[in-house]
Motif scaffolding. Sequence first.
Motif, mmCIF file in Angstrom:
data_model
loop_
_atom_site.group_PDB
_atom_site.id
_atom_site.type_symbol
_atom_site.label_atom_id
_atom_site.label_comp_id
_atom_site.label_asym_id
_atom_site.label_seq_id
_atom_site.Cartn_x
_atom_site.Cartn_y
_atom_site.Cartn_z
ATOM 1 N N GLY A 1 7.397 -5.919 -4.080
ATOM 2 C CA GLY A 1 7.466 -4.645 -5.320
ATOM 3 C C GLY A 1 6.597 -5.131 -6.638
ATOM 4 O O GLY A 1 6.121 -3.979 -6.914
ATOM 5 N N THR A 2 6.546 -6.254 -7.055
ATOM 6 C CA THR A 2 5.511 -6.731 -8.057
ATOM 7 C C THR A 2 4.286 -6.186 -7.822
ATOM 8 O O THR A 2 3.588 -5.607 -8.873
ATOM 9 C CB THR A 2 5.786 -8.153 -8.243
ATOM 10 O OG1 THR A 2 7.281 -8.443 -8.570
ATOM 11 C CG2 THR A 2 4.789 -8.721 -9.740
ATOM 12 N N MET A 3 3.871 -6.594 -6.499
ATOM 13 C CA MET A 3 2.619 -6.269 -6.254
ATOM 14 C C MET A 3 2.235 -4.874 -6.054
ATOM 15 O O MET A 3 1.132 -4.501 -6.482
ATOM 16 C CB MET A 3 2.082 -7.076 -4.970
ATOM 17 C CG MET A 3 0.361 -6.806 -4.607
ATOM 18 S SD MET A 3 -0.557 -7.397 -6.065
ATOM 19 C CE MET A 3 -0.360 -9.193 -5.746
ATOM 20 N N ALA A 4 3.209 -4.133 -5.654
ATOM 21 C CA ALA A 4 3.082 -2.699 -5.464
ATOM 22 C C ALA A 4 2.841 -1.850 -6.921
ATOM 23 O O ALA A 4 1.959 -0.915 -6.954
ATOM 24 C CB ALA A 4 4.211 -2.000 -4.659
ATOM 25 N N VAL A 5 3.813 -2.304 -7.792
ATOM 26 C CA VAL A 5 3.851 -1.993 -9.236
ATOM 27 C C VAL A 5 2.324 -2.151 -9.776
ATOM 28 O O VAL A 5 1.934 -1.315 -10.471
ATOM 29 C CB VAL A 5 5.016 -2.393 -10.040
ATOM 30 C CG1 VAL A 5 4.730 -1.864 -11.487
ATOM 31 C CG2 VAL A 5 6.160 -1.735 -9.603
ATOM 32 N N THR A 6 1.695 -3.564 -9.749
ATOM 33 C CA THR A 6 0.687 -3.916 -10.193
ATOM 34 C C THR A 6 -0.650 -3.130 -9.564
ATOM 35 O O THR A 6 -1.387 -2.408 -10.342
ATOM 36 C CB THR A 6 0.285 -5.092 -9.762
ATOM 37 O OG1 THR A 6 1.257 -6.145 -10.491
ATOM 38 C CG2 THR A 6 -1.079 -5.770 -10.512
ATOM 39 N N VAL A 7 -0.494 -2.800 -8.215
ATOM 40 C CA VAL A 7 -1.687 -1.969 -7.536
ATOM 41 C C VAL A 7 -1.599 -0.704 -8.002
ATOM 42 O O VAL A 7 -2.652 0.046 -8.178
ATOM 43 C CB VAL A 7 -1.595 -2.404 -6.251
ATOM 44 C CG1 VAL A 7 -2.475 -1.237 -5.390
ATOM 45 C CG2 VAL A 7 -2.028 -3.646 -5.626
ATOM 46 N N ALA A 8 -0.289 0.199 -8.341
ATOM 47 C CA ALA A 8 -0.290 1.478 -8.744
ATOM 48 C C ALA A 8 -0.959 1.690 -9.948
ATOM 49 O O ALA A 8 -1.460 2.749 -10.471
ATOM 50 C CB ALA A 8 1.116 1.773 -8.558
ATOM 51 N N PHE A 9 -0.634 0.659 -10.780
ATOM 52 C CA PHE A 9 -0.970 0.788 -12.268
ATOM 53 C C PHE A 9 -2.253 0.603 -12.446
ATOM 54 O O PHE A 9 -2.947 1.557 -13.270
ATOM 55 C CB PHE A 9 -0.417 -0.293 -13.109
ATOM 56 C CG PHE A 9 -0.758 -0.376 -14.508
ATOM 57 C CD1 PHE A 9 -0.120 0.571 -15.573
ATOM 58 C CD2 PHE A 9 -1.702 -1.012 -14.974
ATOM 59 C CE1 PHE A 9 -0.669 0.698 -16.820
ATOM 60 C CE2 PHE A 9 -2.126 -1.003 -16.103
ATOM 61 C CZ PHE A 9 -1.504 -0.102 -17.304
ATOM 62 N N LEU A 10 -2.840 -0.237 -11.660
ATOM 63 C CA LEU A 10 -4.402 -0.194 -11.635
ATOM 64 C C LEU A 10 -5.128 0.753 -11.275
ATOM 65 O O LEU A 10 -6.001 1.504 -11.572
ATOM 66 C CB LEU A 10 -4.962 -1.637 -10.900
ATOM 67 C CG LEU A 10 -4.572 -2.824 -11.437
ATOM 68 C CD1 LEU A 10 -4.794 -4.123 -10.399
ATOM 69 C CD2 LEU A 10 -5.484 -3.163 -12.750
ATOM 70 N N ALA A 11 -4.463 1.367 -10.017
ATOM 71 C CA ALA A 11 -5.068 2.758 -9.313
ATOM 72 C C ALA A 11 -5.235 3.748 -10.350
ATOM 73 O O ALA A 11 -6.072 4.685 -10.049
ATOM 74 C CB ALA A 11 -4.433 2.967 -8.164
ATOM 75 N N ALA B 1 0.910 -1.448 -0.080
ATOM 76 C CA ALA B 1 -0.036 0.063 -0.089
ATOM 77 C C ALA B 1 1.006 1.286 0.084
ATOM 78 O O ALA B 1 0.731 2.113 -0.857
ATOM 79 C CB ALA B 1 -1.185 -0.017 1.186
ATOM 80 N N GLU B 2 1.947 1.415 0.880
ATOM 81 C CA GLU B 2 2.842 2.362 0.790
ATOM 82 C C GLU B 2 3.406 2.667 -0.453
ATOM 83 O O GLU B 2 3.466 3.672 -0.861
ATOM 84 C CB GLU B 2 3.753 2.319 2.092
ATOM 85 C CG GLU B 2 5.005 3.692 2.412
ATOM 86 C CD GLU B 2 3.961 4.551 3.052
ATOM 87 O OE1 GLU B 2 4.739 5.816 2.974
ATOM 88 O OE2 GLU B 2 2.875 4.505 3.228
ATOM 89 N N ALA B 3 4.031 1.593 -0.891
ATOM 90 C CA ALA B 3 4.693 1.909 -2.213
ATOM 91 C C ALA B 3 3.883 2.043 -3.368
ATOM 92 O O ALA B 3 4.222 2.865 -4.299
ATOM 93 C CB ALA B 3 5.640 0.479 -2.502
#
Length: 334
Positions: free
Chosen positions: A116-126, A27-29
């Motif tokens: 890191g992989t999940m953070a990049v994914t969530v940021a892209f979706l957001a 969430a933070e990343a």
Amino acid sequence: MDLSRSVRAIAGAADPPDGVIDWDAVAEAAKGGCEPGDLRMEPAERAAIADDVRAARDGLREASGVEFDLPGSIEVQHRHHWIDANVDTFRRVLRPLDDTVTGGGVPGVARSLNTGTMAVTVAFLARNVLGQYDPLLLADADPTDHGLYFVRPNIREAAVELDVGYPRFRRWIAFHEVAHAAEFAAAAWLPGYLEDRLESGIASMTDESSLLELASPGRDGSGPIDAFADLNTAMTAVEGYAELLMDRAFDDEYDDLREKLDARRQGGDPITNLFKRLLGFGMKRRQYERGAAFFSTVADRTDLRTASLVWERPANLPSDAELDDPDAWVRRVA
């Protein structure tokens, strides 16, 4: 964006003693990887959004013949709000992976990579999600207390990008998301079915023998591929029926919106398109297109009430083959 915030969060993901992903760090990343966006609204806009949702409910009730209530939680969000809500969802859905970790847990480097992989994914979706109906799968909450989210900064930016009026575009998104509420109201069994397929697929993937079976051409018809195939077929029906309902219920012209949004789904710069492929956006677009074509054919050749039989019971879901042969589904179900 604050990429240093993202780097610090991911680097710190090696510290927790167990778990394959540090969700707080995700969430933070992810928040460091995207600006929250503007959520300042005048009272008139807030009232207009509420009217959009009520109009969608009333129009969809009339079009579908299904009496349903709006979700218990309706939120107009910025991107960071959406991240918080969906990190909780991902945490629930992927919990079976943590249950397989024993002994010393996951090595710190692996946990950081996963995080890191999940953070990049969530940021892209957001940065890309416009609206979301959240049935809160695998949650302990009341099964009727679902969520409905509108990511205002993304809707406003998409309206400018597509050169369409923000109020009309926002209303069209509301009709699509509220259509999902109508579906889940018509099929009380649907959340449980999706949860079962989701849990079965994830649990099977954590079992070594199932992973070996996954690569074997001599499968006997059970395992993670089948669970996820069932899930994909069901979600194709969910998305396709919602497209049919919103088109029948929307109280304005929409052909230009459909055309431009479809072009947006297929377009993008090379980096964006790479992310879309990696995250399965092509499959998502295929779900929309294939499901919409199926239900449009059924409704045109019979009527909307016949198309709605899909939610009467799980056995009425179309098979993968029937999605491409609507007449076969009508003969079997109707």
